[in-house]
Design an enzyme around this catalytic site. Structure first.
Site, short mmCIF file in Angstrom:
data_model
loop_
_atom_site.label_atom_id
_atom_site.label_comp_id
_atom_site.label_asym_id
_atom_site.label_seq_id
_atom_site.Cartn_x
_atom_site.Cartn_y
_atom_site.Cartn_z
CD GLU A 175 43.90 43.96 43.17
OE1 GLU A 175 43.19 42.95 43.06
OE2 GLU A 175 44.41 44.30 44.26
CD GLU A 363 42.20 47.50 46.62
OE1 GLU A 363 42.29 46.32 47.00
OE2 GLU A 363 41.53 47.86 45.63
C1 BGC Z 1 40.44 44.23 45.22
C2 BGC Z 1 39.28 44.54 46.13
C3 BGC Z 1 39.12 43.40 47.12
C4 BGC Z 1 40.36 43.31 47.97
C5 BGC Z 1 40.33 42.23 49.04
C6 BGC Z 1 41.61 43.59 45.90
O1 BGC Z 1 41.95 42.46 45.17
O2 BGC Z 1 40.80 45.36 44.47
O3 BGC Z 1 38.16 44.74 45.34
O4 BGC Z 1 37.98 43.54 47.90
O5 BGC Z 1 41.47 43.09 47.17
O6 BGC Z 1 40.24 40.98 48.47
#
Ligand code: BGC
Length: 451
Positions: A175, A363
């Site tokens: 990111e 994610e």
């Molecule tokens: C990041 C994580 C973070 C998640 C939730 C993403 O922006 O890669 O490190 O914990 O989102 O905020």
């Protein structure tokens, strides 16, 4: 999705035999052991010690103590039937001074993690950089210093040459939009710098580093599958007035297009956001070529959608996000809107580029308040979020859009950056006083689904 309890192999029936299922974590959020076995100081170690930066004054010195409990946690991944584990390498654990001498105790730790995963039949996926820059480099300008491209490439070299014999799935940077935006423009994440100048430099150097790192990885691990991961949100204009529609386009350029487009050889989206022309001034000969790389996959990370309104008082972007709490929608602990169709929309959007080889959701997840009652954490909201999001991924896949895998954020509750331990995202609950782990209902459901 409902039938997960009855139907073994449901994930295969729905998503096919080759779809990749996983769970994602990051070093700083999990490991703890901040000063142990030779580890150096990162910008997040430093930032969390500054007053007022992290909710409740939390820090990640211990975090989930993954450094000592990695076996227990990998056993839990195994117990949840999750075949792929994404984690990151702490730069200062392997290179305490950023570059120079390698800390063999750091290498040993990651070798132990990798080997234990393989022993349990779990495929390791490494993110090289998940935001924890060595503080020694920040003292020299960090991501604003063009030297970062060399510093970062050396870090990649150390990771690739030590772990590349066993690890075949790699993500170069996590990111970049978030760590450059939150860290170098808004100052709400480490290193806490503010301003357009530092932001534009950080953006350009992150792009160059991502490509230089990927090339180094390719050279050292020729059979590696190389990707990089981008945050992305589905964006909608607040109204159908032209000014809001244009504002949404500008926000989209910053939030979703800024990093993928140069990588694909399309350059920065300067037409929508003229301030990005500032990057042209810091470019050096050869940069255009060094901004492109043919990644094997792109990781998309989605949590919500954003509604965007024109705002002439917001410099550079002339747009503002209409906060979810003002929109009468369901919220997570992060005050993000619960909006599962967003994940479908971002898959569709990135498919439209046409030349991305594979797309993984690296994610997706949600933070809600959890409570431990009689040894049980019944997180129905998170469970619904997970099912509803998977339904949307399935919809995209069924309609023929490319989407090759899905990783939940995240394994256990952990250190959620500026939110500290307050925002719980895990499939597994942690009592941070005792470090006791308890699988939540969402974790049980995922385990059944993946059986
Ligand atoms: C990041 C994580 C973070 C998640 C939730 C993403 O922006 O890669 O490190 O914990 O989102 O905020």
């Amino acid at each position: 999705m409902e039938a997960a309890h009855q139907d073994p192999h449901l994930h295969k029936q729905l998503f096919g035999d080759h779809f990749i299922w996983g769970v994602s974590t990051a070093a700083f959020q999990m490991e703890g052991a901040a000063n142990l076995d030779g580890k150096g100081v990162s910008i997040w170690d430093a930032f969390t010690k500054k007053k007022g930066k992290i909710l409740n004054g939390d820090n990640a010195d211990i975090a989930c103590d993954f450094y000592h409990r990695y076996k227990e946690d990998i056993d839990l991944i195994h117990q949840l039937n999750i075949p792929n584990f994404r984690f990151s390498i702490s730069w200062t654990r392997v290179l305490p001074n950023g570059d120079g001498e390698v800390n063999q105790q750091g290498i040993l730790f990651y070798n132990n993690v990798i080997n234990y995963c393989l022993e349990k039949g779990i495929e390791p996926w490494i993110t090289i950089y998940h935001w924890d820059l060595p503080q020694v480099f920040e003292d020299k300008g960090g991501w604003t210093n063009r030297q970062i491209v060399n510093w970062f490439t050396y870090f990649v070299e150390v990771c690739a040459s030590n772990f590349g014999d066993r690890v075949k799935n790699w993500m170069v940077i996590n990111e970049p939009a978030v760590f450059t935006g939150a860290g170098y423009f808004f100052g709400i994440h480490a290193p806490g710098r503010i301003g357009i100048k530092s932001y534009l430099q950080a953006v350009h150097h992150a792009v160059l580093s991502m490509v230089a790192g990927a090339k180094k990885l390719r050279a050292i691990v020729p059979d590696a599958k190389i990707g990089t991961t981008f945050s992305c949100s589905h964006i909608e204009p607040y109204s159908n007035k032209t000014r809001d529609i244009n504002a949404a386009k500008r926000a989209d350029a910053f939030i979703n297009r800024l990093f993928i487009e140069p990588i694909l050889g399309l350059g920065y989206p300067v037409q929508e956001v003229p301030v990005l022309k500032g990057i042209e001034k810091i470019k050096q000969p050869g940069d255009d070529e060094n901004m492109r790389f043919d990644f094997d996959f792109i990781g998309l990370q989605n949590y919500t959608r954003e509604i965007v309104k024109c705002s002439y008082f917001t410099p550079y972007v002339f747009a503002k996000l209409v906060k979810a709490e003002k929109r009468d929608v369901e919220l997570t602990t992060m005050r993000w809107e619960v909006y599962p169709p967003a994940i479908y929309e971002v898959i569709k959007k990135f498919n439209a580029y046409g030349n991305i080889k594979e797309i993984y959701i690296t994610e997706n997840g949600s933070a809600f308040e959890d409570s431990l009652n009689n040894g049980i954490v019944d997180d129905q909201k998170r469970l619904k979020f997970l099912k509803d999001n998977l339904q949307q991924v399935l919809k995209a896949k069924t309609e023929g859009y490319k989407v090759n895998g899905y990783f939940v954020w995240t394994l256990t509750d952990n250190f959620e950056w500026a939110e500290g331990y307050h925002a719980r995202f895990g499939l597994i609950y942690i009592d941070f006083k005792t470090q006791q782990r308890v699988i939540k209902s969402s974790g049980r459901w995922y385990a059944n689904f993946l059986k």
